[in-house]
Design an enzyme around this catalytic site. Structure first.
Site, PDB file in Angstrom:
ATOM      1  CD  GLU A 199      -5.817   2.779  -0.906  1.00  0.00           C
ATOM      2  OE1 GLU A 199      -4.793   2.203  -0.510  1.00  0.00           O
ATOM      3  OE2 GLU A 199      -6.352   3.721  -0.298  1.00  0.00           O
ATOM      4  CD  GLU A 231      -7.490   1.838   2.112  1.00  0.00           C
ATOM      5  OE1 GLU A 231      -6.564   1.022   2.085  1.00  0.00           O
ATOM      6  OE2 GLU A 231      -7.417   2.927   2.680  1.00  0.00           O
ATOM      7  CG  HIS A 265      -7.343   7.728   6.789  1.00  0.00           C
ATOM      8  ND1 HIS A 265      -8.167   6.636   6.832  1.00  0.00           N
ATOM      9  CD2 HIS A 265      -6.203   7.300   6.214  1.00  0.00           C
ATOM     10  CE1 HIS A 265      -7.548   5.589   6.307  1.00  0.00           C
ATOM     11  NE2 HIS A 265      -6.343   5.962   5.939  1.00  0.00           N
ATOM     12  CG  ASP A 325      -3.901   5.606  -0.112  1.00  0.00           C
ATOM     13  OD1 ASP A 325      -3.200   4.584  -0.195  1.00  0.00           O
ATOM     14  OD2 ASP A 325      -4.658   5.837   0.852  1.00  0.00           O
ATOM     15  CG  ASP A 365      -2.000   1.004   1.217  1.00  0.00           C
ATOM     16  OD1 ASP A 365      -1.881   1.995   0.473  1.00  0.00           O
ATOM     17  OD2 ASP A 365      -2.980   0.834   1.973  1.00  0.00           O
TER      18      ASP A 365
HETATM   19 CO    CO Z   1      -5.921   4.350   1.692  1.00  0.00          CO
END
Ligand code: CO
Length: 296
Positions: A281, A188, A163, A96, A85
């Protein structure tokens, strides 16, 4: 969205995609995970971006937030589910993206996580509700006979904020929230043959600045300054600070900084039933025709 900002999001997304591709190519039998992490760090800088968070290399039932410590001995095995990730930013604008690699080849679990993401992206446009996204993701998992992870979610991406605001559950939910034009989101989905729930497991390997606080240890003060200035209040790896301080001082400082609420520690997250987890993701800018910023 202003063109300059859109350009930075697409640039960050493209670099994240390239770094992910490169990171996946490093997954080989018996390779040290810490070596993969080091090479990814270098690649991000080479491509003129910065990490938005330390690469998560979470293996098998470890679902997220795992990152090797400086002298970690963990290596890759052929049957491992290796989730990479990657988060990078350009002037705070983040891309991301994540994928699951398995040296013996993709199985249904990995294909399921890819389909969950693909099906979610298909329905995303201005006005799509968070409830519809969750339902699509869960239904896809069920078609494969797997469970989505209920307590890991997609999210907004903000400037210097991984986030930000919205959470997008990977399960059916009754949210009527409609995605807005130009909203930046990361989708994701995670799936597992297990229970579908993760819990904290072990000590944090990733931290983030939350408050300036007085510290007893001088090393603690220096680490907190780095968290704020050098790492720009974004998540950073314990490994990155282990290079500059004695092992004992790092342990004591991190403990103190967490205790006084100066740093937040992300504990590794493990699937409760110990079953493997796959993740996929992408980051998107919501529009009538959305832009997947992290596609190659
Ligand atoms: Co993420």
């Amino acid at each position: 969205m202003e063109k300059e900002i859109l350009d930075k999001y697409t640039k960050a997304g493209k670099i994240a995609a390239q770094v992910l591709e490169y990171g996946c190519s490093l997954v080989k039998k018996d390779v040290l995970v810490v070596e993969i992490a080091e090479k990814i760090d270098k690649k991000i800088l080479e491509l003129k971006a910065k990490p938005a968070f330390p690469v998560n290399v979470s293996i098998n039932d470890m679902a997220a937030h795992w990152h090797p410590a400086l002298n970690d001995k963990a290596t890759i095995k052929e049957t491992d589910y290796v989730k990479i990730d990657v988060g990078v930013h350009v002037d705070g604008y983040i891309g991301d993206t994540a994928r699951t690699v398995r040296l013996v080849g993709k199985d249904d679990l990995i294909i399921c996580s890819e389909k969950m993401l693909e099906n979610a992206i298909k329905i995303i446009k201005t006005g799509t509700t968070v409830g519809e996204i969750g339902e699509t993701i869960e239904n896809t998992a069920k078609e494969f006979g797997f469970n989505p992870i209920r307590n890991l979610t997609g999210h907004n991406l903000g400037k210097y904020d991984v986030h930000a605001g919205l959470t997008i559950p990977n399960i059916k939910n009754d949210s009527k929230y409609q995605l807005r034009e130009d909203e930046v989101i990361a989708i994701e989905p995670f799936c597992t043959s297990g229970n579908g729930l993760v819990k904290d497991s072990g000590k944090p390997l990733i931290f983030r600045w939350i408050n300036d606080r007085p510290t007893r240890l001088i090393e603690g003060r220096k680490i907190l300054e780095m968290a704020r200035d050098k790492f720009e209040r974004l998540p950073f790896a314990k490994r990155w600070i282990q290079k500059g301080f004695s092992p004992l001082k790092v342990e004591l400082s991190l403990k103190e900084l967490e205790a006084v609420n100066a740093l937040y520690g992300y504990k590794p997250l493990r699937e409760v039933s110990g079953k493997p987890v796959a993740q996929s993701e992408h980051s998107l800018i919501v529009k009538e025709k959305p832009i997947v910023t992290t596609s190659l």
